[in-house]
Design a protein around this motif. Structure first.
Motif, short mmCIF file in Angstrom:
data_model
loop_
_atom_site.label_atom_id
_atom_site.label_comp_id
_atom_site.label_asym_id
_atom_site.label_seq_id
_atom_site.Cartn_x
_atom_site.Cartn_y
_atom_site.Cartn_z
N PRO A 6 0.65 -1.29 0.10
CA PRO A 6 0.11 0.22 0.29
C PRO A 6 0.87 1.00 -0.35
O PRO A 6 0.81 2.27 -1.06
CB PRO A 6 -0.54 -0.42 1.72
N TYR A 7 1.99 1.12 0.96
CA TYR A 7 3.16 2.41 0.83
C TYR A 7 3.42 2.58 -0.69
O TYR A 7 3.62 4.10 -0.88
CB TYR A 7 4.07 2.33 1.71
N SER A 9 2.46 1.94 -3.53
CA SER A 9 0.63 3.04 -4.22
C SER A 9 1.08 4.33 -3.86
O SER A 9 0.75 5.05 -4.89
CB SER A 9 -0.15 2.40 -4.14
N HIS A 10 1.15 4.61 -2.96
CA HIS A 10 1.00 6.34 -2.41
C HIS A 10 2.15 6.93 -3.01
O HIS A 10 2.35 8.04 -3.78
CB HIS A 10 1.00 6.62 -0.91
N GLU A 13 2.12 7.38 -6.85
CA GLU A 13 0.68 8.43 -7.06
C GLU A 13 1.58 9.70 -6.94
O GLU A 13 0.66 10.94 -7.46
CB GLU A 13 -0.65 8.05 -6.28
N LEU A 14 2.19 9.51 -5.66
CA LEU A 14 2.90 10.89 -5.76
C LEU A 14 4.20 11.23 -6.73
O LEU A 14 3.92 12.28 -7.34
CB LEU A 14 4.14 10.66 -4.67
N ARG A 27 2.38 18.66 -2.04
CA ARG A 27 3.26 17.67 -2.70
C ARG A 27 4.10 17.34 -2.49
O ARG A 27 5.44 16.91 -2.10
CB ARG A 27 3.08 18.26 -3.93
N GLN A 30 5.46 15.97 0.81
CA GLN A 30 4.98 15.04 0.74
C GLN A 30 6.48 14.14 -0.25
O GLN A 30 7.07 12.75 0.70
CB GLN A 30 3.61 14.07 0.42
N ALA A 34 8.91 11.06 1.73
CA ALA A 34 9.26 10.05 1.30
C ALA A 34 10.64 9.64 0.86
O ALA A 34 10.89 8.14 0.77
CB ALA A 34 8.87 9.60 -0.24
N GLN A 38 10.77 8.63 5.64
CA GLN A 38 8.82 7.82 5.37
C GLN A 38 8.57 6.30 5.79
O GLN A 38 8.44 5.79 6.74
CB GLN A 38 8.10 8.55 5.02
N GLU A 42 7.03 3.55 7.78
CA GLU A 42 5.86 2.70 7.61
C GLU A 42 6.38 1.66 7.22
O GLU A 42 5.22 0.67 7.67
CB GLU A 42 5.52 3.56 6.29
#
Length: 433
Positions: A6-7, A9-10, A13-14, A27, A30, A34, A38, A42
């Motif tokens: 799932p991370y 996917s983040h 998308e980013l 953003r 974010q 990352a 992060q 996670e």
């Protein structure tokens, strides 16, 4: 490591938003997260600590990675250099490396240029994908005004970053001019062909053996390793074996790996030799041959002989010294416990030092003076120092020396793993009264 998906996917998308949409502060924050710790946070949230330990999945972190890259001199690399990370995790070391590379006129060209400079392997597909995405995000940071371009396939990013085991795949080593690695620190069974150890050994040592064996002559090597490989007596044979193939150019103590991981690390920088030889490079620990007397000149230093959980309760009765019963920096005559023991005992006076010791402790070598006339059994969680002149006065002077701040500083330079060794204590300088 499916729980990490799932991370990913983040991150995907980013990255898509970063290259297709106008920049905005949210953003940008974010992306910064990352690239700055992060992924490790996670992973800890999604995967149990036991599983992380079993896999050796503890990421380098941006600060440690940047310190290591600078220590290795990678910012000064020539443009033709290619860097290989044999255990890339989520790419912290590679992100730190590409941050020192030049950029092209646009993001797509920059990523293509960087792709020609990095090679990486990891056995976990989720980590490999995270590495590709984070390297691309590092490019986004360097190109704040991105011209939109089509990301046809995430897997096409950084094709030389791939799933695989560097312990069995040799080709990538041959293509690299530099190796940059923070290998797993897990304990594994030594392979039959291991010439320096048996039983359970630290996997980081095996990774370094693979690097030395498979890399081309002249390859520059930088690794973040657990301090036990630098200072532990059990790995003395490994250090000698490794130096046969790699000329050590630099050793730098880095301190604790991170606040979640109870291990201190160091950076080693070296170069693969043309042929094995015994010529020493930079010493792994501060050179003990600096003249003057050592504690080992005045004391016989050993580990207590009693292994409580293993040794049978048979034989004569003796007073039994245990670390948990002893007052610090005092002399004791009465021993609280007795036990039967058939092994080696010690005649007072002598000094015992707790083996368990951490760099952040107020005193690294916490000592107690044992007095009396009876033979005493000593547990193996204590180091025993018996004065060669058999005098109480010499023991009392030793307590004063061990209590000094200078002793802490010397030991912290010599050994930063969690157990003191016979040689670490014995090599401390002795100063007469």
């Amino acid at each position: 490591m499916k729980a990490f998906t799932p991370y990913l996917s983040h991150l995907e998308e980013l990255l898509v938003a970063s290259v297709c949409l106008p920049a905005n502060k949210i953003r940008q924050q974010q992306v910064k997260a990352a690239l700055d710790g992060q992924p490790s946070a996670e992973l800890r949230k999604r995967v149990s600590l036991d599983r992380l330990r079993a896999a050796g999945a503890f990421f380098t972190g941006s600060r440690m990675a940047q310190r290591a890259v600078v220590a290795a001199g990678l910012p000064r690399l020539k443009t033709v250099a290619r860097v290989f990370d044999p255990a890339c995790g989520v790419g912290d070391l590679l992100v730190a490396f590409v941050n020192h590379l030049s950029c092209a006129s646009d993001l797509e060209s920059t990523l293509s240029h960087w792709s020609s400079r990095v090679i990486a392997l990891d056995v976990h597909p989720e980590f490999v994908r995270a590495t590709k995405l984070r390297l691309a995000l590092a490019g986004v940071v360097r190109h704040p005004l991105v011209k939109p371009f089509q990301l046809r396939d995430f897997d096409l990013l950084f094709p030389s970053v791939a799933v695989g085991s560097s312990l069995v795949e040799e080709r990538s080593y041959k293509e690299a001019s530099h190796i940059l690695v923070n290998p797993p620190f897990t304990l594994v069974h030594a392979p039959e062909e291991c010439c320096w150890g048996e039983g359970k050994v630290n996997s980081a040592a095996l990774f370094m053996d693979a690097c030395a064996a498979n890399a081309e002559v002249g390859t520059q090597l930088m690794a973040i390793l657990p301090d036990v490989l630098r200072s532990g007596s059990r790995y003395e044979k490994w250090r000698k074996s490794f130096e046969q193939s790699v000329a050590i150019k630099k050793i730098e103590i880095m301190g604790r790996f991170d606040r979640h991981t109870d291990v201190d690390v160091f950076v080693v920088v070296g170069q693969v030799r043309k042929k094995p030889n015994d010529k020493r490079g930079i010493p792994w620990t501060p050179d003990k041959k600096t003249g003057g007397k050592r504690i080992s000149d005045k004391f016989e230093v050993s580990v207590g002989a009693v292994v409580s959980y293993r040794d049978p309760h048979s034989g004569p009765w003796y007073p039994f010294v245990q670390a948990r019963d002893l007052p610090s920096w005092q002399a004791v005559t009465q021993i609280a416990h007795n036990r039967r023991f058939e092994g080696k005992t010690v005649i007072p006076p002598f000094v015992v030092v707790r083996r368990t010791s951490r760099p952040e402790d107020r005193n690294r070598a916490v000592a107690t003076l044992v007095r009396g006339k009876r033979h005493i059994a000593v547990e193996n969680h204590l180091l025993v120092l018996r004065p060669k002149d058999k005098t109480l006065r010499t023991c009392e002077h030793l307590l004063k020396l061990l209590h000094e701040q200078r002793t802490n500083e010397l030991l912290n330079r010599r050994i930063r793993c969690r157990h003191l060794t016979v040689s670490a204590l014995g090599d401390l300088p002795w100063r007469d009264e």
